[in-house]
Design an enzyme around this catalytic site. Structure first.
Site, PDB file in Angstrom:
ATOM      1  N   ASP A 237       0.836  -1.197   0.000  1.00 13.24           N
ATOM      2  CA  ASP A 237       0.000   0.000   0.000  1.00 13.24           C
ATOM      3  C   ASP A 237       0.869   1.244   0.000  1.00 13.24           C
ATOM      4  O   ASP A 237       1.874   1.307  -0.708  1.00 13.24           O
ATOM      5  CB  ASP A 237      -0.964  -0.031   1.184  1.00 13.24           C
ATOM      6  CG  ASP A 237      -2.337   0.518   0.807  1.00 13.24           C
ATOM      7  OD1 ASP A 237      -2.446   1.746   0.622  1.00 13.24           O
ATOM      8  OD2 ASP A 237      -3.284  -0.273   0.692  1.00 13.24           O
ATOM      9  N   HIS A 268      -3.886   5.595   3.834  1.00  5.64           N
ATOM     10  CA  HIS A 268      -4.585   4.366   3.433  1.00  5.64           C
ATOM     11  C   HIS A 268      -3.824   3.126   3.878  1.00  5.64           C
ATOM     12  O   HIS A 268      -4.415   2.173   4.409  1.00  5.64           O
ATOM     13  CB  HIS A 268      -4.791   4.350   1.923  1.00  5.64           C
ATOM     14  CG  HIS A 268      -5.683   3.248   1.453  1.00  5.64           C
ATOM     15  ND1 HIS A 268      -5.209   2.010   1.081  1.00  5.64           N
ATOM     16  CD2 HIS A 268      -7.027   3.194   1.292  1.00  5.64           C
ATOM     17  CE1 HIS A 268      -6.222   1.243   0.724  1.00  5.64           C
ATOM     18  NE2 HIS A 268      -7.339   1.937   0.825  1.00  5.64           N
ATOM     19  N   SER A 433     -11.723  -2.534  -0.113  1.00  7.51           N
ATOM     20  CA  SER A 433     -10.338  -2.503   0.364  1.00  7.51           C
ATOM     21  C   SER A 433     -10.296  -2.460   1.886  1.00  7.51           C
ATOM     22  O   SER A 433      -9.244  -2.667   2.481  1.00  7.51           O
ATOM     23  CB  SER A 433      -9.602  -1.290  -0.199  1.00  7.51           C
ATOM     24  OG  SER A 433     -10.019  -0.107   0.427  1.00  7.51           O
TER      25      SER A 433
END
Length: 1073
Positions: A237, A268, A433
């Site tokens: 990520d 994120h 996600s």
């Protein structure tokens, strides 16, 4: 005696005030600290609906990097060997003008052997590239790709709109001239709910949990001492800060980008890592796991293909156990990426990936979650409703000839889940996600509970998850897969597991609705197209395997199993960890007029090499049973049978096939398969409700018996036609078959306008067709004097008292003079696209009905736009029109609303305008099943033979079939009673509606997880509690001591009035105090 309750309440109040200060941190506030992706906590609308005023705008584009190529090798070689191979190949090309060098890749994998190299080639000729690919050790040469991902929270235009309100789409969006869809982050700022029917009359509620790990009862395993210890989990990520307070076992942080930082500048990656392994506040599932952070996106949200490939190779070298990948895209033919995923799982890496945020449309699965060896995760809310954004199956790899597989594999919470903030605290996010790291965390925790880690592999873990999943009522298998994640049942199954093979789905029941939709939506009958069920074989015994001999079909005689015929095809090799078993079911001739239920089962034996067997050539075997149950009805009349032409529908990937609606800027690729169970699902459901039987033709038009069908339905066809097909269709229509065609736009000037730079050939490419292949359709229907034009029109109108919208459709250029033609005034969208000018054209022929002159001949209906029956971007449906056309084609009943319409015009002759021609230089032959490359124009291939199924010889058994196939199926040798659990009361979250002014984010103070994983934190709690109690006690002791040591105050004397004093003196009495 009355001080005890008072002291207790004071102590509790003070302790409640002290503990958050010493053991917790405040939840993240209104916005993120990132300057690149500002976020806000979702807030409810003023209407009181559970909606967010903020949503996440996802933008994802990619472009080729000039002069850079990824050279993939057939194996892993040192840097010196790779350089020698490339040098040798380019030297043989003899291109003196060529300048090249190997681009250095400064990352942790650069010191290890690799299977690819990044090469800068300037002025590379086709011969140079061809020589590279011809080298025996070079597998493939592809351009380097630069990926841009943009995650931005934007306010909704109508904050008071309810969750399920339909917002009007903007009338015009400029076309995006580059290929937009690659791998994108699958997170949303706010969740929207898709009701499953169980709560349609209730107001939507949101659960208020402490954290998702506790809802799924991870604390039960924590109290048993399982916290993820010894399991390596990788997060691909945006990175993670070094000193984030939520993590204590970050084993390694690696940077694969060109930025000189390991920190997360977006938040994120931190959120995803927190869901998996946070140790405090918004706790993760496995806080003791070894966390490996792979930073593959920059703070500007840019990545490159080579970064992912290097990072994947490094994950294999580091022997990662679990890998979470919260990205995805529709391109399942992105070979370097797909091949590397296969290699990862073959090396025992359990990959968990999000299935995508393209719901509620069907056929929208993202790669790599749609691969058999990957655990694909969908999202639900805290009321167990399928999240509206969660992508739906089926997989579209197998179209047009076959049928898709069941995906997602499993669903879990993905709406409003709390996770770690970028620097500290917690925040809530929604999206698949988010659901993906929930499962990745659960998988990590489960792996740590197994003593014999050799039993844990991608297949065995998936077997445990899907066998233990809790099925959601009222939801079909292409929405929920095998059901909702059940952590405790998965633990029980995994800890009594023995290596074996299993099937997904584990049974076929064409009578079980709604779970087995679409199979259960239509009974089978003699003479119909075979029903194909694509079953996935999971092989927990080894990374490779095979099917022994052939599968065996055993019909149950007491349950009329001999009334059905079964054919099977299967993977010759099961690798990695999985393969397919395609089961085709047809009705035997003796049951042509019979109605009832028929049952049987297919027996499959799987063999794998024994990894730890001392005997050379030893194998492990596992036999699995696939129960089959179908409903048979008598063959329906010809007029009720509709045949859908799937063979001539093409989609992305591999070619560039644009959307049928040119206004769809954010979704310009036609990638949903154009199947009656994907983006034409609503149309299919409508036809079934009207009593029609719809079958799918996945072969050329020469491969069906036209005498069995009333109407052939051709919608949005992009493929060419064999000359033999054109000849047969003319003969079939002369003999009574009818034809309905829904076309779409085709204009070569517009196609050139929407060109893009192709990443593989490094050339500007136009679409391979328009919305439909109009020149090919014209070849098909020209024998009746019919043709479509290259006009491109749109607009609203009314037809037969129905509101209609024409979205990027074409017009009818020619039609027989004795036919019925309907015309409308529409806007010239082609002019708008090409010149940005607006003009309304009157009398555009859009609908035509024609009765062929031959005796007993069929009827033909043409309509110039398919968007009104396509779920992808439908604004106003025209199912009523389809009903009217079927009444006309099947029963020769001309609708009066059309034949007597004031919009009826004389049929066009088309003499004044030339018919559209194929785009010069198009590459349709590369992806066509009909065309092949030829000097000059492509030529048709030889007509392929029609598929002939090899029916399995039945081996009848005289035994009674199980009544409930779902409950009857389970993994072998699994005894849940043998796996003991501690006596812990299950956590049940409180469910309540949000108040009108309450925040949609959950500001619930995080607790401290039980168990040994945070002993240092847990040990401080009693200390602070004791100190707090001592402080309070000391305070009261001091106060009491002071009160006793002070002399008592005398009360002040009250001054009496003078006349009262005189009276008391007179009476001889002294006043007292």
């Amino acid at each position: 005696m009355f001080l005890c309750p008072m002291w207790a309440s004071i102590l509790l109040g003070l302790l409640a005030g002290f503990l958050p200060m010493v053991g917790m941190e405040p939840a993240e506030g209104v916005k993120s600290e990132s300057n690149h992706a500002p976020t806000s906590v979702p807030t409810p609308s003023s209407s009181g609906f559970n909606c967010s005023q903020l949503t996440l705008k996802l933008e994802f584009t990619s472009k080729v990097v000039e002069h850079e190529y990824i050279v993939a090798f057939t194996g892993y070689f040192s840097a010196k060997a790779r350089s020698l191979y490339i040098s040798s190949a380019l030297r043989n090309a003899g291109d003196k003008a060529l300048e090249w060098h190997i681009v250095p890749r400064e990352n942790p994998a650069s010191d290890f052997p690799s299977d690819f190299e990044l090469v800068h080639l300037r002025q590379a000729s086709p011969i140079s590239l061809s020589n590279l690919e011809d080298h025996p050790y070079i597998k493939r040469v592809t351009p380097q790709r630069k990926v841009f991902r943009s995650l931005k929270y934007i306010p909704l235009s109508d904050p008071a709109a309810p969750c399920n309100a339909t917002h009007e789409t903007k009338k015009w969006q400029s076309w995006q001239s580059s290929r937009p869809f690659r791998r994108t982050s699958l997170s949303l700022g706010s969740g929207f709910w898709h009701a499953t029917g169980r709560h349609s009359s209730r107001r939507l509620l949101r659960a208020i949990p402490r954290h998702v790990a506790q809802i799924l009862q991870a604390d039960v395993l924590w109290q048993m001492g399982h916290t993820g210890s010894g399991v390596k989990v990788a997060v691909f990520d945006t990175g993670l800060s070094e000193k984030h307070p939520h993590f204590k076992n970050v084993k390694e942080r690696t940077n694969w980008t060109n930025e000189k930082t390991l920190d997360d500048g977006l938040g994120h990656g931190t959120f995803v890592a927190g869901v998996i392994a946070s140790m405090r506040e918004c706790q993760g599932f496995a806080p003791d796991s070894e966390l490996h952070i792979f930073r593959v996106f920059t703070n500007n949200q840019v990545s490159y293909t080579s970064w992912f490939l290097d990072a994947f190779n490094y994950a294999i070298l580091k022997k990662i156990d679990v890998l979470n990948l919260s990205i995805g895209g529709p391109d399942f033919m992105d070979h370097p990426f797909v091949d590397k995923v296969w290699e990862l799982t073959a090396n025992r890496v359990i990959m968990v990936s999000a299935i995508g945020n393209d719901g509620p449309l069907y056929g929208t699965l993202n790669n790599p979650a749609d691969q058999m060896d990957v655990i694909g995760v969908g999202g639900i809310d805290f009321e167990d409703n399928i999240a509206r954004f969660s992508s739906r199956g089926m997989t579209t790899w197998e179209l047009p000839g076959g049928y898709g597989r069941v995906k997602p594999d499993i669903v879990t919470y993905g709406s409003g889940v709390r996770g770690s903030g970028m620097k500290e605290g917690c925040r809530s996010l929604s999206g698949t996600s988010v659901a993906s790291p929930v499962v990745a965390g659960a998988v990590t925790l489960l792996a740590s509970t197994v003593l014999n880690r050799e039993l844990v592999n991608p297949a065995s873990m998936k077997q445990a998850l899907i066998a233990s999943a809790r099925r959601l009522p009222g939801v079909n298998m292409f929405e929920q897969g095998h059901g909702k994640l059940d952590l405790i049942r998965a633990y029980q199954i995994l800890n009594s597991y023995r290596p074996q093979a299993s099937l997904s789905p584990s049974y076929i029941d064409l009578t079980e609705c709604p779970y087995m939709w679409p199979y259960c939506s239509q009974p089978i009958y003699y003479g119909g197209m075979p029903t194909i069920v694509n079953v996935t074989i999971l092989n927990g015994m080894g990374v490779t395997g095979r099917i022994v001999d052939k599968p065996i079909w055993q019909p149950y005689l007491p349950q009329n199993g001999d009334h059905i015929d079964v054919a099977v095809s299967y993977s010759p090799v099961l690798w990695p960890w999985a393969g397919y078993l395609a089961v085709s079911i047809s009705v035997a001739k003796k049951a042509a007029s019979w109605e009832g239920i028929a049952q049987g089962h297919v027996m499959v034996t799987v063999a794998s090499p024994a990894e730890n067997d001392s005997e050379v050539g030893g194998e492990l075997t596992s036999t699995v049973k696939l129960p089959i149950k179908v409903k048979i009805v008598p063959t329906p009349p010809r007029s009720k049978r509709v045949l859908w032409d799937q063979y001539h529908n093409l989609r992305y990937p591999p070619g560039y096939f644009p959307r049928d609606n040119l206004r769809m800027k954010n979704d310009p690729l036609d990638w949903n398969g154009d199947h009656i169970h994907t983006n034409f699902r609503d149309m299919y459901q409508h036809l079934r409700s009207m009593g029609y039987f719809v079958e799918v033709l996945g072969a050329p038009l020469t491969c069906f018996d036209a005498s069995q069908y009333g109407t052939l339905l051709m919608v949005d066809s992009e493929e060419e036609y064999f000359p033999e097909e054109i000849t047969k269709l003319r003969r079939d229509i002369d003999n009574g078959l009818s034809l309905i065609v829904f076309s779409d736009w085709y204009n070569t000037s517009v196609m050139r306008k929407v060109k893009f730079y192709d990443e593989n050939t490094r050339q500007w490419w136009m679409p391979d067709t328009g919305g439909a292949n109009v020149p090919a359709l014209n070849d098909l229907i020209s024998v009746w004097g019919m043709a479509f034009s290259d006009g491109l029109y749109e607009g609203d109108f009314t037809l037969a008292d129905h509101d209609m919208y024409y979205a990027s459709g074409c017009s009818i250029a020619r039609f027989p003079e004795d036919g019925i033609v309907i015309a409308k005034n529409l806007k010239d969208q082609g002019l708008e696209v090409l010149k940005q000018e607006t003009a309304v054209v009157e009398g555009i022929p859009i609908l035509g009905l024609y009765q062929t002159p031959s005796e007993g001949g069929g009827r033909i209906a043409l309509y110039g736009d398919s968007n009104c029956i396509d779920d992808s971007h439908r604004q106003k449906d025209c199912f009523w029109l389809l009903d009217a056309l079927l009444q006309y084609t099947s029963y020769s009943m001309t609708p009066p609303s059309l034949s007597h319409s004031h919009s009826r015009v004389a049929p066009p002759t088309g003499i004044e305008h030339p018919l559209p021609q194929r785009l010069e230089g198009n590459h349709l032959y590369r992806y066509s099943k009909v065309l092949e490359a030829h000097l000059g124009d492509p030529k048709p291939r030889p007509l392929p033979a029609c598929p002939h199924l090899s029916w399995t010889k039945p081996q009848p058994v005289n035994e009674t079939a199980p009544s409930n196939l779902w409950k009857h199926q389970k993994l072998l040798s699994v005894d849940l009673d043998k796996v003991a659990l501690p006596n812990v009361r299950a956590y049940r979250p409180q469910v309540r509606p949000l108040s009108p002014g309450e925040s949609g984010a959950w500001d619930i103070p995080g607790g401290i997880m039980p168990g040994r994983y945070n002993q240092e934190v847990g040990q401080t709690i009693p200390v602070f509690a004791f100190l707090g109690a001592m402080v309070v006690l000391s305070f009261f002791v001091v106060q009491l001591t002071k009160a006793k040591s002070k002399p008592k105050r005398r009360k002040p004397r009250i001054k009496r009035p003078t006349y009262l004093q005189q009276q008391q003196t007179t009476n001889g009495k002294n006043p007292t105090v």
